[in-house]
Design a protein around this motif. Structure first.
Motif, PDB file in Angstrom:
ATOM      1  N   ALA A 163     -25.401  14.890 -48.173  1.00 25.03           N
ATOM      2  CA  ALA A 163     -24.832  16.024 -47.449  1.00 25.03           C
ATOM      3  C   ALA A 163     -25.740  16.334 -46.272  1.00 25.03           C
ATOM      4  O   ALA A 163     -26.962  16.379 -46.417  1.00 25.03           O
ATOM      5  N   PHE A 164     -25.137  16.524 -45.114  1.00 23.38           N
ATOM      6  CA  PHE A 164     -25.903  16.845 -43.911  1.00 23.38           C
ATOM      7  C   PHE A 164     -25.096  17.768 -43.021  1.00 23.38           C
ATOM      8  O   PHE A 164     -23.862  17.830 -43.109  1.00 23.38           O
ATOM      9  N   LEU A 165     -25.806  18.501 -42.164  1.00 18.25           N
ATOM     10  CA  LEU A 165     -25.133  19.425 -41.265  1.00 18.25           C
ATOM     11  C   LEU A 165     -24.310  18.676 -40.232  1.00 18.25           C
ATOM     12  O   LEU A 165     -24.726  17.625 -39.728  1.00 18.25           O
ATOM     13  N   ASP A 166     -23.155  19.231 -39.905  1.00 14.36           N
ATOM     14  CA  ASP A 166     -22.342  18.737 -38.795  1.00 14.36           C
ATOM     15  C   ASP A 166     -23.077  19.136 -37.516  1.00 14.36           C
ATOM     16  O   ASP A 166     -23.465  20.294 -37.358  1.00 14.36           O
ATOM     17  N   VAL A 167     -23.283  18.202 -36.601  1.00 15.12           N
ATOM     18  CA  VAL A 167     -24.033  18.506 -35.368  1.00 15.12           C
ATOM     19  C   VAL A 167     -23.197  19.287 -34.361  1.00 15.12           C
ATOM     20  O   VAL A 167     -23.748  19.865 -33.427  1.00 15.12           O
ATOM     21  N   ASN A 168     -21.898  19.316 -34.535  1.00 20.92           N
ATOM     22  CA  ASN A 168     -21.000  20.136 -33.717  1.00 20.92           C
ATOM     23  C   ASN A 168     -20.143  20.994 -34.659  1.00 20.92           C
ATOM     24  O   ASN A 168     -18.950  20.768 -34.816  1.00 20.92           O
ATOM     25  N   PRO A 169     -20.779  21.981 -35.277  1.00 22.89           N
ATOM     26  CA  PRO A 169     -20.109  22.733 -36.338  1.00 22.89           C
ATOM     27  C   PRO A 169     -19.066  23.716 -35.826  1.00 22.89           C
ATOM     28  O   PRO A 169     -19.122  24.181 -34.680  1.00 22.89           O
ATOM     29  N   LEU A 170     -18.142  24.039 -36.716  1.00 20.38           N
ATOM     30  CA  LEU A 170     -17.196  25.119 -36.446  1.00 20.38           C
ATOM     31  C   LEU A 170     -17.914  26.462 -36.551  1.00 20.38           C
ATOM     32  O   LEU A 170     -17.667  27.368 -35.763  1.00 20.38           O
ATOM     33  N   VAL A 171     -18.776  26.585 -37.553  1.00 21.02           N
ATOM     34  CA  VAL A 171     -19.587  27.780 -37.793  1.00 21.02           C
ATOM     35  C   VAL A 171     -20.943  27.321 -38.313  1.00 21.02           C
ATOM     36  O   VAL A 171     -21.099  26.181 -38.758  1.00 21.02           O
ATOM     37  N   THR A 228     -21.071  21.724 -43.069  1.00 21.83           N
ATOM     38  CA  THR A 228     -21.747  20.574 -43.675  1.00 21.83           C
ATOM     39  C   THR A 228     -20.746  19.471 -43.985  1.00 21.83           C
ATOM     40  O   THR A 228     -19.594  19.738 -44.319  1.00 21.83           O
ATOM     41  N   LEU A 229     -21.213  18.235 -43.907  1.00 25.14           N
ATOM     42  CA  LEU A 229     -20.420  17.071 -44.291  1.00 25.14           C
ATOM     43  C   LEU A 229     -20.999  16.491 -45.567  1.00 25.14           C
ATOM     44  O   LEU A 229     -22.215  16.328 -45.690  1.00 25.14           O
ATOM     45  N   VAL A 230     -20.138  16.197 -46.525  1.00 30.59           N
ATOM     46  CA  VAL A 230     -20.541  15.566 -47.776  1.00 30.59           C
ATOM     47  C   VAL A 230     -19.875  14.194 -47.803  1.00 30.59           C
ATOM     48  O   VAL A 230     -18.664  14.076 -47.634  1.00 30.59           O
ATOM     49  N   PRO A 285     -25.224  23.867 -31.364  1.00 34.29           N
ATOM     50  CA  PRO A 285     -26.588  24.324 -31.654  1.00 34.29           C
ATOM     51  C   PRO A 285     -27.622  23.275 -31.227  1.00 34.29           C
ATOM     52  O   PRO A 285     -27.339  22.084 -31.185  1.00 34.29           O
ATOM     53  N   SER A 286     -28.811  23.752 -30.942  1.00 33.98           N
ATOM     54  CA  SER A 286     -29.917  22.843 -30.600  1.00 33.98           C
ATOM     55  C   SER A 286     -30.403  22.152 -31.874  1.00 33.98           C
ATOM     56  O   SER A 286     -30.103  22.596 -32.996  1.00 33.98           O
ATOM     57  N   GLN A 287     -31.150  21.083 -31.702  1.00 39.06           N
ATOM     58  CA  GLN A 287     -31.725  20.396 -32.863  1.00 39.06           C
ATOM     59  C   GLN A 287     -32.657  21.327 -33.634  1.00 39.06           C
ATOM     60  O   GLN A 287     -32.695  21.284 -34.865  1.00 39.06           O
TER      61      GLN A 287
END
Length: 130
Positions: free
Chosen positions: A26-34, A38-40, A114-116
């Motif tokens: 599982a990791f954060l989406d780099v272009n998230p809705l909110v 997260t993507l699993v 969001p920034s890195q």
């Protein structure tokens, strides 16, 4: 050719990893809705979710449950929404999206950028709640 998710799994490109075991990540989406989106992903690269064997499909959802609980403890939200779209990346994945309104899971609206450093901070907070 390996999917972008396989490249994250293999550490060929960076990802803000929240949780991992032998079969899932599982990791954060780099272009998230909110914040906290997260993507699993199963480590086995299979394009379409319903082409996964039953054990892998079931395990994906059980793994996602633990991730969702950690996100829920971290990001103020009413619940964690789940979406499976599966068109944008040819590797099965489940979106976990913190929800306060129905619009929070609207994939047609502009994504956050969001920034890195911001992603790193969110990932650290979520990891602390496992």
């Amino acid at each position: 050719m390996a999917s972008i998710f396989t490249k994250i799994i293999n550490r060929e490109i960076p990802g803000h990893i929240l949780a991992e075991d032998d079969n899932y990540i599982a990791f954060l989406d780099v272009n998230p809705l909110v914040e906290g989106h997260t993507l699993v992903v199963p480590k086995k690269e299979v394009d379409y979710m319903y082409d996964l064997d039953d054990e892998t499909l079931g395990g994906l959802h059980v793994f996602a449950k633990g991730v969702a609980k950690a996100i829920e403890k971290t990001i103020p939200c009413q619940r964690i929404g789940v979406a499976v779209i599966g068109i944008e990346v040819p590797h099965t994945h489940v979106h976990l999206v913190p929800l306060n309104t129905m619009d929070d899971i609207n994939f047609t609206r502009p994504k956050l950028q969001p920034s890195q450093d911001e992603l790193k901070g969110v990932a650290e907070k979520i990891r602390s709640n496992f």
